[in-house]
Motif scaffolding. Structure first.
Motif, PDB file in Angstrom:
ATOM      1  N   THR A   4       4.401   5.023   1.255  1.00  0.00           N
ATOM      2  CA  THR A   4       4.231   6.461   1.053  1.00  0.00           C
ATOM      3  C   THR A   4       5.506   7.161   1.489  1.00  0.00           C
ATOM      4  OG1 THR A   4       1.871   6.279   1.473  1.00  0.00           O
ATOM      5  CG2 THR A   4       2.815   8.459   1.662  1.00  0.00           C
ATOM      6  N   GLY A   5       5.897   8.183   0.739  1.00  0.00           N
ATOM      7  CA  GLY A   5       7.088   8.923   1.131  1.00  0.00           C
ATOM      8  C   GLY A   5       7.374  10.060   0.184  1.00  0.00           C
ATOM      9  N   HIS A   6       8.567  10.607   0.318  1.00  0.00           N
ATOM     10  CA  HIS A   6       8.996  11.674  -0.576  1.00  0.00           C
ATOM     11  C   HIS A   6      10.506  11.593  -0.746  1.00  0.00           C
ATOM     12  CE1 HIS A   6       9.612  13.490   3.388  1.00  0.00           C
ATOM     13  NE2 HIS A   6      10.543  14.227   2.812  1.00  0.00           N
ATOM     14  N   GLU A   7      10.946  12.060  -1.903  1.00  0.00           N
ATOM     15  CA  GLU A   7      12.363  12.090  -2.243  1.00  0.00           C
ATOM     16  C   GLU A   7      12.681  13.458  -2.812  1.00  0.00           C
ATOM     17  OE1 GLU A   7      14.598   9.653  -1.712  1.00  0.00           O
ATOM     18  OE2 GLU A   7      13.048   8.322  -0.920  1.00  0.00           O
ATOM     19  N   PHE A   9      14.681  15.593  -5.437  1.00  0.00           N
ATOM     20  CA  PHE A   9      15.376  15.505  -6.715  1.00  0.00           C
ATOM     21  C   PHE A   9      15.600  16.919  -7.226  1.00  0.00           C
ATOM     22  CE2 PHE A   9      13.229  11.364  -6.703  1.00  0.00           C
ATOM     23  CZ  PHE A   9      14.301  10.548  -6.990  1.00  0.00           C
ATOM     24  N   GLY A  10      16.790  17.202  -7.699  1.00  0.00           N
ATOM     25  CA  GLY A  10      17.136  18.464  -8.344  1.00  0.00           C
ATOM     26  C   GLY A  10      16.290  19.669  -8.001  1.00  0.00           C
ATOM     27  N   LEU A  11      15.157  19.837  -8.664  1.00  0.00           N
ATOM     28  CA  LEU A  11      14.347  21.044  -8.534  1.00  0.00           C
ATOM     29  C   LEU A  11      13.283  20.997  -7.440  1.00  0.00           C
ATOM     30  CD1 LEU A  11      13.840  21.807 -12.313  1.00  0.00           C
ATOM     31  CD2 LEU A  11      15.462  22.873 -10.750  1.00  0.00           C
ATOM     32  N   GLY A  12      13.173  19.899  -6.719  1.00  0.00           N
ATOM     33  CA  GLY A  12      12.154  19.862  -5.674  1.00  0.00           C
ATOM     34  C   GLY A  12      11.882  18.469  -5.165  1.00  0.00           C
ATOM     35  N   ASN A  13      10.818  18.373  -4.374  1.00  0.00           N
ATOM     36  CA  ASN A  13      10.438  17.108  -3.779  1.00  0.00           C
ATOM     37  C   ASN A  13       9.451  16.357  -4.657  1.00  0.00           C
ATOM     38  OD1 ASN A  13      11.967  17.332  -1.399  1.00  0.00           O
ATOM     39  ND2 ASN A  13      10.387  18.577  -0.431  1.00  0.00           N
ATOM     40  N   VAL A  14       9.551  15.058  -4.633  1.00  0.00           N
ATOM     41  CA  VAL A  14       8.586  14.187  -5.293  1.00  0.00           C
ATOM     42  C   VAL A  14       7.908  13.383  -4.195  1.00  0.00           C
ATOM     43  CG1 VAL A  14       8.257  12.257  -6.877  1.00  0.00           C
ATOM     44  CG2 VAL A  14       9.970  14.011  -7.384  1.00  0.00           C
ATOM     45  N   LYS A  15       6.595  13.532  -4.074  1.00  0.00           N
ATOM     46  CA  LYS A  15       5.818  12.741  -3.121  1.00  0.00           C
ATOM     47  C   LYS A  15       5.245  11.548  -3.877  1.00  0.00           C
ATOM     48  CE  LYS A  15       4.527  16.660  -0.281  1.00  0.00           C
ATOM     49  NZ  LYS A  15       3.446  17.472   0.266  1.00  0.00           N
ATOM     50  N   TYR A  16       5.291  10.366  -3.252  1.00  0.00           N
ATOM     51  CA  TYR A  16       4.790   9.181  -3.928  1.00  0.00           C
ATOM     52  C   TYR A  16       3.945   8.337  -2.974  1.00  0.00           C
ATOM     53  CZ  TYR A  16       8.563   6.775  -1.477  1.00  0.00           C
ATOM     54  OH  TYR A  16       9.382   6.295  -0.507  1.00  0.00           O
ATOM     55  N   ASN A  17       3.073   7.537  -3.582  1.00  0.00           N
ATOM     56  CA  ASN A  17       2.259   6.579  -2.841  1.00  0.00           C
ATOM     57  C   ASN A  17       2.085   5.348  -3.718  1.00  0.00           C
ATOM     58  OD1 ASN A  17       0.545   5.613  -0.717  1.00  0.00           O
ATOM     59  ND2 ASN A  17      -1.171   6.008  -2.075  1.00  0.00           N
ATOM     60  N   ILE A  18       2.391   4.198  -3.167  1.00  0.00           N
ATOM     61  CA  ILE A  18       2.165   2.921  -3.839  1.00  0.00           C
ATOM     62  C   ILE A  18       1.159   2.167  -2.984  1.00  0.00           C
ATOM     63  CG2 ILE A  18       3.212   0.778  -4.642  1.00  0.00           C
ATOM     64  CD1 ILE A  18       5.863   2.355  -4.861  1.00  0.00           C
ATOM     65  N   SER A  19       0.015   1.820  -3.580  1.00  0.00           N
ATOM     66  CA  SER A  19      -1.062   1.197  -2.811  1.00  0.00           C
ATOM     67  C   SER A  19      -1.618  -0.023  -3.542  1.00  0.00           C
ATOM     68  CB  SER A  19      -2.175   2.221  -2.568  1.00  0.00           C
ATOM     69  OG  SER A  19      -2.716   2.649  -3.806  1.00  0.00           O
ATOM     70  N   ARG A  20      -2.497  -0.731  -2.847  1.00  0.00           N
ATOM     71  CA  ARG A  20      -3.146  -1.934  -3.390  1.00  0.00           C
ATOM     72  C   ARG A  20      -2.113  -2.889  -3.978  1.00  0.00           C
ATOM     73  NH1 ARG A  20      -8.652  -1.095  -6.322  1.00  0.00           N
ATOM     74  NH2 ARG A  20      -8.602  -3.292  -5.801  1.00  0.00           N
ATOM     75  N   ILE A  21      -1.082  -3.165  -3.182  1.00  0.00           N
ATOM     76  CA  ILE A  21       0.002  -4.047  -3.595  1.00  0.00           C
ATOM     77  C   ILE A  21      -0.474  -5.497  -3.466  1.00  0.00           C
ATOM     78  CG2 ILE A  21       2.356  -4.775  -3.102  1.00  0.00           C
ATOM     79  CD1 ILE A  21       2.743  -1.924  -1.838  1.00  0.00           C
ATOM     80  N   HIS A  22      -0.430  -6.223  -4.582  1.00  0.00           N
ATOM     81  CA  HIS A  22      -0.877  -7.619  -4.592  1.00  0.00           C
ATOM     82  C   HIS A  22       0.159  -8.488  -5.284  1.00  0.00           C
ATOM     83  CE1 HIS A  22      -4.955  -6.659  -3.275  1.00  0.00           C
ATOM     84  NE2 HIS A  22      -4.925  -5.652  -4.137  1.00  0.00           N
ATOM     85  N   VAL A  23       0.534  -9.582  -4.627  1.00  0.00           N
ATOM     86  CA  VAL A  23       1.391 -10.575  -5.261  1.00  0.00           C
ATOM     87  C   VAL A  23       0.486 -11.419  -6.152  1.00  0.00           C
ATOM     88  CG1 VAL A  23       2.898 -12.558  -4.897  1.00  0.00           C
ATOM     89  CG2 VAL A  23       3.016 -10.605  -3.340  1.00  0.00           C
ATOM     90  N   THR A  24       0.739 -11.405  -7.447  1.00  0.00           N
ATOM     91  CA  THR A  24      -0.137 -12.109  -8.392  1.00  0.00           C
ATOM     92  C   THR A  24       0.449 -13.418  -8.890  1.00  0.00           C
ATOM     93  OG1 THR A  24       0.737 -10.809 -10.219  1.00  0.00           O
ATOM     94  CG2 THR A  24      -1.269  -9.995  -9.150  1.00  0.00           C
ATOM     95  N   ALA A  25       1.751 -13.623  -8.720  1.00  0.00           N
ATOM     96  CA  ALA A  25       2.363 -14.889  -9.161  1.00  0.00           C
ATOM     97  C   ALA A  25       3.662 -15.129  -8.401  1.00  0.00           C
ATOM     98  CB  ALA A  25       2.639 -14.859 -10.658  1.00  0.00           C
ATOM     99  N   VAL A  26       3.867 -16.379  -8.030  1.00  0.00           N
ATOM    100  CA  VAL A  26       5.119 -16.823  -7.413  1.00  0.00           C
ATOM    101  C   VAL A  26       5.490 -18.146  -8.082  1.00  0.00           C
ATOM    102  CG1 VAL A  26       6.253 -17.624  -5.302  1.00  0.00           C
ATOM    103  CG2 VAL A  26       4.590 -15.763  -5.190  1.00  0.00           C
ATOM    104  N   GLU A  27       6.705 -18.245  -8.567  1.00  0.00           N
ATOM    105  CA  GLU A  27       7.168 -19.483  -9.178  1.00  0.00           C
ATOM    106  C   GLU A  27       8.453 -19.931  -8.493  1.00  0.00           C
ATOM    107  OE1 GLU A  27       7.414 -19.456 -13.444  1.00  0.00           O
ATOM    108  OE2 GLU A  27       5.605 -18.236 -13.615  1.00  0.00           O
ATOM    109  N   LEU A  28       8.462 -21.198  -8.082  1.00  0.00           N
ATOM    110  CA  LEU A  28       9.621 -21.806  -7.437  1.00  0.00           C
ATOM    111  C   LEU A  28       9.999 -23.062  -8.228  1.00  0.00           C
ATOM    112  CD1 LEU A  28       8.311 -21.570  -3.757  1.00  0.00           C
ATOM    113  CD2 LEU A  28       9.811 -19.951  -4.938  1.00  0.00           C
ATOM    114  N   PRO A  29      10.598 -22.888  -9.411  1.00  0.00           N
ATOM    115  CA  PRO A  29      10.851 -24.050 -10.269  1.00  0.00           C
ATOM    116  C   PRO A  29      11.899 -25.009  -9.738  1.00  0.00           C
ATOM    117  CG  PRO A  29      11.837 -22.099 -11.213  1.00  0.00           C
ATOM    118  CD  PRO A  29      11.042 -21.648 -10.016  1.00  0.00           C
TER     119      PRO A  29
END
Length: 114
Positions: A4-7, A9-29
Motif C-alpha cells: 500500500t502506498g501513494h505516488e 504524479f503531475g496533477l496529484g497523488n495516486v493511492k494504490y493497494n496490491i493485495s492477495r499476492i500469490h505465487v502461482t508458478a516457479v520454474e527452475l529449468p
C-alpha cells in the motif's frame, strides 16, 4: 503482505493497494550446486521464471479503479555463495555471503473494472 502506498504524479497523488499476492508458478529449468573447497557452496540458477497473481486498486482525485493482475518474470539468473563455517560446538552452520540476481523480462497484465 499487501503493498500500500501513494505516488505523486503531475496533477496529484495516486493511492494504490496490491493485495492477495500469490505465487502461482516457479520454474527452475537450470540449477546447479557445487562445493567450493574450504569455503562453502555455490548455487547457480539459470533462466528461471516466476508468476504472481494479485488484486489491485488505485485511487486519484479524478477516478478509482480495481481488478486482478498477473506478473510474469522470466529469464532470471541467480548466483549465490554460502559459507559453511563451524560454530563453537563444532556444528556446521550456513550463511549467505554473496548473491547476484539478474532479472530478465517482466510482463504485467492488469484486468480492471471501473
Amino acid at each position: 503482505p499487501d503493498l500500500t502506498g501513494h505516488e505523486k504524479f503531475g496533477l496529484g497523488n495516486v493511492k494504490y493497494n496490491i493485495s492477495r499476492i500469490h505465487v502461482t508458478a516457479v520454474e527452475l529449468p537450470s540449477a546447479s550446486i557445487s562445493l567450493l573447497p574450504g569455503s562453502g557452496i555455490k548455487l547457480v540458477i539459470g533462466n528461471a521464471s516466476l508468476t504472481i497473481d494479485m488484486n489491485w486498486n488505485i485511487r486519484t482525485w479524478m477516478f478509482k479503479d480495481s481488478g486482478r493482475g498477473t506478473v510474469h518474470i522470466s529469464k532470471v539468473f541467480v548466483t549465490a555463495i554460502f559459507s559453511t563455517p563451524l560454530d563453537n560446538a563444532g556444528l556446521t552452520s550456513i550463511a549467505l555471503t554473496s548473491c547476484r540476481t539478474t532479472p530478465g523480462d517482466v510482463d504485467i497484465k492488469l484486468n480492471g473494472k471501473t
